[in-house]
Write a protein that holds these residues in place. Structure first.
Motif, PDB file in Angstrom:
ATOM      1  N   ALA A 157      54.357  45.620  35.807  1.00 10.98           N
ATOM      2  CA  ALA A 157      53.626  44.510  35.193  1.00 10.98           C
ATOM      3  C   ALA A 157      54.559  43.640  34.353  1.00 10.98           C
ATOM      4  O   ALA A 157      54.435  42.411  34.337  1.00 10.98           O
ATOM      5  CB  ALA A 157      52.485  45.054  34.331  1.00 10.98           C
ATOM      6  N   GLN A 160      56.526  41.270  36.503  1.00 11.84           N
ATOM      7  CA  GLN A 160      55.719  40.157  36.988  1.00 11.84           C
ATOM      8  C   GLN A 160      55.383  39.162  35.867  1.00 11.84           C
ATOM      9  O   GLN A 160      55.461  37.943  36.062  1.00 11.84           O
ATOM     10  CB  GLN A 160      54.415  40.682  37.602  1.00 11.84           C
ATOM     11  CG  GLN A 160      54.615  41.532  38.848  1.00 11.84           C
ATOM     12  CD  GLN A 160      55.194  40.739  40.005  1.00 11.84           C
ATOM     13  OE1 GLN A 160      54.925  39.549  40.161  1.00 11.84           O
ATOM     14  NE2 GLN A 160      56.006  41.402  40.826  1.00 11.84           N
ATOM     15  N   LYS A 161      55.024  39.666  34.685  1.00  6.18           N
ATOM     16  CA  LYS A 161      54.490  38.800  33.628  1.00  6.18           C
ATOM     17  C   LYS A 161      55.467  38.537  32.483  1.00  6.18           C
ATOM     18  O   LYS A 161      55.269  37.618  31.696  1.00  6.18           O
ATOM     19  CB  LYS A 161      53.205  39.408  33.070  1.00  6.18           C
ATOM     20  CG  LYS A 161      52.087  39.499  34.101  1.00  6.18           C
ATOM     21  CD  LYS A 161      50.807  40.022  33.480  1.00  6.18           C
ATOM     22  CE  LYS A 161      49.670  40.059  34.485  1.00  6.18           C
ATOM     23  NZ  LYS A 161      48.400  40.545  33.876  1.00  6.18           N
ATOM     24  N   LEU A 164      53.603  41.527  27.692  1.00  8.75           N
ATOM     25  CA  LEU A 164      52.283  42.151  27.706  1.00  8.75           C
ATOM     26  C   LEU A 164      51.858  42.414  26.270  1.00  8.75           C
ATOM     27  O   LEU A 164      52.671  42.824  25.434  1.00  8.75           O
ATOM     28  CB  LEU A 164      52.324  43.483  28.466  1.00  8.75           C
ATOM     29  CG  LEU A 164      52.785  43.445  29.931  1.00  8.75           C
ATOM     30  CD1 LEU A 164      53.006  44.871  30.442  1.00  8.75           C
ATOM     31  CD2 LEU A 164      51.767  42.714  30.803  1.00  8.75           C
ATOM     32  N   ASP A 168      46.548  43.944  27.338  1.00  5.37           N
ATOM     33  CA  ASP A 168      47.110  44.063  28.684  1.00  5.37           C
ATOM     34  C   ASP A 168      47.475  45.516  28.982  1.00  5.37           C
ATOM     35  O   ASP A 168      47.175  46.038  30.066  1.00  5.37           O
ATOM     36  CB  ASP A 168      48.377  43.206  28.827  1.00  5.37           C
ATOM     37  CG  ASP A 168      48.108  41.720  28.673  1.00  5.37           C
ATOM     38  OD1 ASP A 168      47.025  41.263  29.084  1.00  5.37           O
ATOM     39  OD2 ASP A 168      48.990  41.016  28.141  1.00  5.37           O
ATOM     40  N   ILE A 172      45.945  48.052  31.878  1.00  5.42           N
ATOM     41  CA  ILE A 172      46.801  48.675  32.894  1.00  5.42           C
ATOM     42  C   ILE A 172      46.653  50.187  32.885  1.00  5.42           C
ATOM     43  O   ILE A 172      46.436  50.817  33.920  1.00  5.42           O
ATOM     44  CB  ILE A 172      48.279  48.292  32.657  1.00  5.42           C
ATOM     45  CG1 ILE A 172      48.499  46.800  32.923  1.00  5.42           C
ATOM     46  CG2 ILE A 172      49.213  49.121  33.550  1.00  5.42           C
ATOM     47  CD1 ILE A 172      49.825  46.286  32.417  1.00  5.42           C
ATOM     48  N   LYS A 176      44.736  51.431  35.992  1.00  7.82           N
ATOM     49  CA  LYS A 176      45.677  51.371  37.108  1.00  7.82           C
ATOM     50  C   LYS A 176      46.673  52.527  37.126  1.00  7.82           C
ATOM     51  O   LYS A 176      47.756  52.409  37.678  1.00  7.82           O
ATOM     52  CB  LYS A 176      46.440  50.040  37.070  1.00  7.82           C
ATOM     53  CG  LYS A 176      45.543  48.826  37.194  1.00  7.82           C
ATOM     54  CD  LYS A 176      46.340  47.533  37.223  1.00  7.82           C
ATOM     55  CE  LYS A 176      45.422  46.331  37.366  1.00  7.82           C
ATOM     56  NZ  LYS A 176      46.189  45.048  37.440  1.00  7.82           N
TER      57      LYS A 176
END
Length: 217
Positions: A157, A160-161, A164, A168, A172, A176
């Motif tokens: 993550a 990608q981002k 966080l 967030d 996650i 996830k």
């Protein structure tokens, strides 16, 4: 800034390593009930990642033994970045020989760890300090291996981002990962500990922070 293909590739590899490093800090700190405010990784302008978390052992309600426990857990979080990066490195290439030059990004972490050990007089300089560091790292390695799926989720993550926040991370880890219920329980306890309006009593606080931790000191 215009980068050549080679420099882009080099930066990307550094970024990936940084993601795993910061994910190690995040998971260890959350596991040990530290509230992680946010985490971010390196950029072209700033070559350092950062995990901002809330230490809780400065509370006046804590006794000396509890403060020591929390400082030791803080030390685990400090060491977790480099150790997570080492585990990732071994997974990629199969080698335990982590290059010395890759440790440079953890120099500030190592200084902070040393300063905490001295400030709270956790061990005498020399062999006692060496033994303490070895045991802390052994405990952290076990924590990281047992929660590697969570570290992987956060690292991916972050790639990608790039940044966080606490919400967030909660999303996650509670939705996830392979251990959703485990992390739901962790976040519930973090909420209790960090409730500034209605802080928990010492007995409840101690019961929480001594549950499900890796501490063999």
């Amino acid at each position: 800034m215009i980068l050549t293909t080679a420099k882009k590739q080099s930066f990307d590899y550094e970024l990936i390593a940084c993601c795993w490093h910061e994910a190690g800090h995040v998971i260890c700190n959350l596991h040990n009930y530290m509230g992680v405010d946010h985490v971010s990784v390196m950029t072209l302008k700033d070559k350092e990642g950062i995990t901002q978390y809330n230490i809780i052992y400065t509370s006046p309600i804590l006794d000396e033994a509890t403060v020591k426990t929390m400082v030791l857990l803080d030390l685990q979080g400090i060491y977790a970045g480099l150790l997570a990066e080492k585990i990732y490195y071994k997974e990629v290439c199969g080698s335990d020989k982590f290059p010395m030059h890759l440790k440079s990004g953890s120099s500030e972490d190592m200084k902070n760890a040393y300063d905490l050990i001295r400030k709270y007089k956790l061990a005498e300089p020399g062999q006692q300090t060496i033994a303490l560091k070895k045991q802390i790292q052994k405990d952290v390695n076990q924590l990281l291996y047992d929660n590697w799926d969570a570290i992987k989720a956060v690292a991916h993550a972050l790639y990608q981002k790039k940044k966080l926040n606490f919400k967030d991370l909660k999303h996650i880890l509670t939705r996830k990962t392979d251990h959703n219920d485990f992390w739901k329980d962790k976040f519930n306890k973090i909420k209790i500990i960090h409730n500034e309006i209605n802080p928990p009593e010492l007995v409840k606080w101690k019961r929480i922070i001594h549950s499900n931790i890796y501490l063999n000191i």
